[in-house]
Design a protein around this motif. Sequence first.
Motif, mmCIF file in Angstrom:
data_model
loop_
_atom_site.group_PDB
_atom_site.id
_atom_site.type_symbol
_atom_site.label_atom_id
_atom_site.label_comp_id
_atom_site.label_asym_id
_atom_site.label_seq_id
_atom_site.Cartn_x
_atom_site.Cartn_y
_atom_site.Cartn_z
ATOM 1 N N GLU A 127 13.057 -11.006 -40.040
ATOM 2 C CA GLU A 127 11.898 -11.651 -40.719
ATOM 3 C C GLU A 127 11.709 -12.856 -39.911
ATOM 4 O O GLU A 127 10.432 -12.875 -39.349
ATOM 5 N N ILE A 128 12.255 -13.939 -39.369
ATOM 6 C CA ILE A 128 11.722 -14.923 -38.592
ATOM 7 C C ILE A 128 11.558 -14.487 -37.116
ATOM 8 O O ILE A 128 10.368 -14.671 -36.736
ATOM 9 N N LEU A 129 12.526 -13.708 -36.472
ATOM 10 C CA LEU A 129 11.919 -13.186 -35.086
ATOM 11 C C LEU A 129 11.068 -12.171 -34.875
ATOM 12 O O LEU A 129 10.150 -12.458 -34.016
ATOM 13 N N PRO A 130 10.685 -11.370 -35.925
ATOM 14 C CA PRO A 130 9.509 -10.514 -35.884
ATOM 15 C C PRO A 130 8.181 -11.312 -36.105
ATOM 16 O O PRO A 130 7.135 -11.068 -35.486
ATOM 17 N N GLU A 131 8.352 -12.424 -37.039
ATOM 18 C CA GLU A 131 7.120 -13.349 -37.137
ATOM 19 C C GLU A 131 7.069 -14.378 -35.964
ATOM 20 O O GLU A 131 5.729 -14.211 -35.615
ATOM 21 N N MET A 132 7.767 -14.575 -35.499
ATOM 22 C CA MET A 132 7.671 -15.297 -34.157
ATOM 23 C C MET A 132 7.085 -14.568 -32.990
ATOM 24 O O MET A 132 6.238 -14.906 -32.318
ATOM 25 N N TRP A 133 7.486 -13.124 -32.943
ATOM 26 C CA TRP A 133 6.941 -12.231 -31.839
ATOM 27 C C TRP A 133 5.503 -12.177 -32.271
ATOM 28 O O TRP A 133 4.607 -12.113 -31.541
ATOM 29 N N LYS A 134 5.125 -11.937 -33.722
ATOM 30 C CA LYS A 134 3.753 -11.822 -33.877
ATOM 31 C C LYS A 134 2.920 -12.988 -33.584
ATOM 32 O O LYS A 134 1.865 -12.987 -33.025
ATOM 33 N N VAL A 135 3.250 -14.227 -33.653
ATOM 34 C CA VAL A 135 2.615 -15.610 -33.586
ATOM 35 C C VAL A 135 2.434 -15.346 -31.995
ATOM 36 O O VAL A 135 1.497 -15.762 -31.423
ATOM 37 N N LEU A 136 3.311 -15.019 -30.950
ATOM 38 C CA LEU A 136 3.247 -15.210 -29.852
ATOM 39 C C LEU A 136 2.193 -13.961 -29.272
ATOM 40 O O LEU A 136 1.837 -14.248 -28.213
ATOM 41 N N ASN A 137 1.917 -13.040 -30.056
ATOM 42 C CA ASN A 137 1.026 -12.166 -29.683
ATOM 43 C C ASN A 137 -0.294 -12.584 -30.427
ATOM 44 O O ASN A 137 -1.247 -11.494 -30.399
ATOM 45 N N GLY A 138 -0.529 -13.564 -30.761
ATOM 46 C CA GLY A 138 -1.849 -14.033 -31.277
ATOM 47 C C GLY A 138 -1.905 -13.895 -32.712
ATOM 48 O O GLY A 138 -2.971 -14.180 -33.018
ATOM 49 N N GLY A 139 -0.840 -13.734 -33.492
ATOM 50 C CA GLY A 139 -0.995 -13.545 -34.927
ATOM 51 C C GLY A 139 -0.820 -14.632 -35.507
ATOM 52 O O GLY A 139 -0.773 -15.926 -35.121
ATOM 53 N N LYS A 140 -0.783 -14.817 -37.022
ATOM 54 C CA LYS A 140 -0.247 -16.141 -37.764
ATOM 55 C C LYS A 140 0.849 -15.934 -38.609
ATOM 56 O O LYS A 140 1.287 -14.409 -38.928
ATOM 57 N N TRP A 141 1.312 -16.987 -38.786
ATOM 58 C CA TRP A 141 2.622 -16.868 -39.655
ATOM 59 C C TRP A 141 2.256 -16.569 -41.080
ATOM 60 O O TRP A 141 1.463 -16.835 -41.748
ATOM 61 N N ASP A 142 3.194 -15.439 -41.691
ATOM 62 C CA ASP A 142 3.125 -15.157 -42.890
ATOM 63 C C ASP A 142 4.167 -15.670 -43.583
ATOM 64 O O ASP A 142 5.197 -14.957 -43.837
ATOM 65 N N LEU A 143 4.231 -16.878 -44.088
ATOM 66 C CA LEU A 143 5.413 -17.568 -44.608
ATOM 67 C C LEU A 143 5.896 -17.058 -45.979
ATOM 68 O O LEU A 143 6.912 -16.999 -46.431
ATOM 69 N N ARG A 144 4.766 -16.496 -46.720
ATOM 70 C CA ARG A 144 5.136 -15.949 -48.006
ATOM 71 C C ARG A 144 5.904 -14.670 -48.075
ATOM 72 O O ARG A 144 6.926 -14.621 -48.578
ATOM 73 N N MET A 145 5.429 -13.784 -46.990
ATOM 74 C CA MET A 145 6.097 -12.553 -46.894
ATOM 75 C C MET A 145 7.636 -12.867 -46.473
ATOM 76 O O MET A 145 8.743 -12.259 -46.620
ATOM 77 N N MET A 146 7.667 -13.872 -45.449
ATOM 78 C CA MET A 146 8.967 -14.250 -44.760
ATOM 79 C C MET A 146 9.890 -14.827 -45.976
ATOM 80 O O MET A 146 10.949 -14.269 -45.684
ATOM 81 N N PHE A 147 9.418 -15.772 -46.685
ATOM 82 C CA PHE A 147 10.293 -16.373 -47.537
ATOM 83 C C PHE A 147 10.828 -15.310 -48.882
ATOM 84 O O PHE A 147 11.689 -15.547 -49.591
ATOM 85 N N ASP A 148 9.813 -14.227 -48.979
ATOM 86 C CA ASP A 148 9.929 -13.157 -50.070
ATOM 87 C C ASP A 148 11.306 -12.472 -49.530
ATOM 88 O O ASP A 148 12.105 -11.753 -50.942
#
Length: 292
Positions: free
Chosen positions: A241-262
């Motif tokens: 969850e955390i590492l894929p989200e970080m990768w998405k942010v580095l590629n111009g995406g936004k944090w999806d905190l709700r999905m991450m903590f779900d």
Amino acid sequence: MRYDKNRFKIQALPHPLSLLWVLFPVFMFNELILGQRVPKVTLIDKEGDKPSEERSYIPCPHCETLNDRRLWATKGNAFGHWFGLVCPNCYQIIPCLWNIFSLAILAITFPLWYFPVRFFRHRWIEKEKERLADGLERPPLQATSIHSLRIGIVSGVSGWVMWVIFEVVRNGGEWDLKTMLESLPFCFLVGFVSDYSMKEIKKEKERLANVPERPLIRAKSINWFLRGTFYFGGFLWVAFEILPEMWKVLNGGKWDLRMMFDMLPFCLLVGFVWGSFMHVATNLKGRKGRKT
């Protein structure tokens, strides 16, 4: 069929490895998709200095033949055993374990597979006879020839498929192909780490078995429930969850905190199950040591 407990170490339920296959949902993919099966009983010869892979036998309860387990690890004969393992001597089905999640899916989809299975079962057994004949002609695998890369790939793909299924169900049937492909390297990493850990544990067991007897220092008991929940579960959460989200942010995406903590409760639950398994395994080993 009776087994010589003085000669063989019997691996059957409730053995920890058998329980892991029955209870861990990842192996549902191995059974239903790959056709990889685990026999209900495996015998490991206590005598000899060879690795355990070369001293393992699968007994057939019909003809009481002890079959070399490596026969089902050769190239072309490791998968595709959806109906079970066929004995090369009497061609009867050797009883195998079932993952509880596989049984649940089979129960739900019963009308879809019942009649095709009745039609193709005989043809499948004939095909199994041909595969067994080819396997018997080949030299048995040596323990050193079982490449860890293959084990890591199979473990990684199995974990990835389970994660994809969970994500599709959680998102209401919607596919996010990019995210799924980006998570594949992390699944491979987890598979390789798991395989490496199991090998290190095995090496440590062999090392301790060769250590001469000496007084042991009493140590505090390890709380596997907490370790599994927070260490292993936390590792899964970070890796998936955390590492894929970080990768998405580095590629111009936004944090999806709700999905991450779900996903956090699910990862902690998986960690708790793993900790429970380790707790049972260590207790069984301790009881066996006290008996001897």
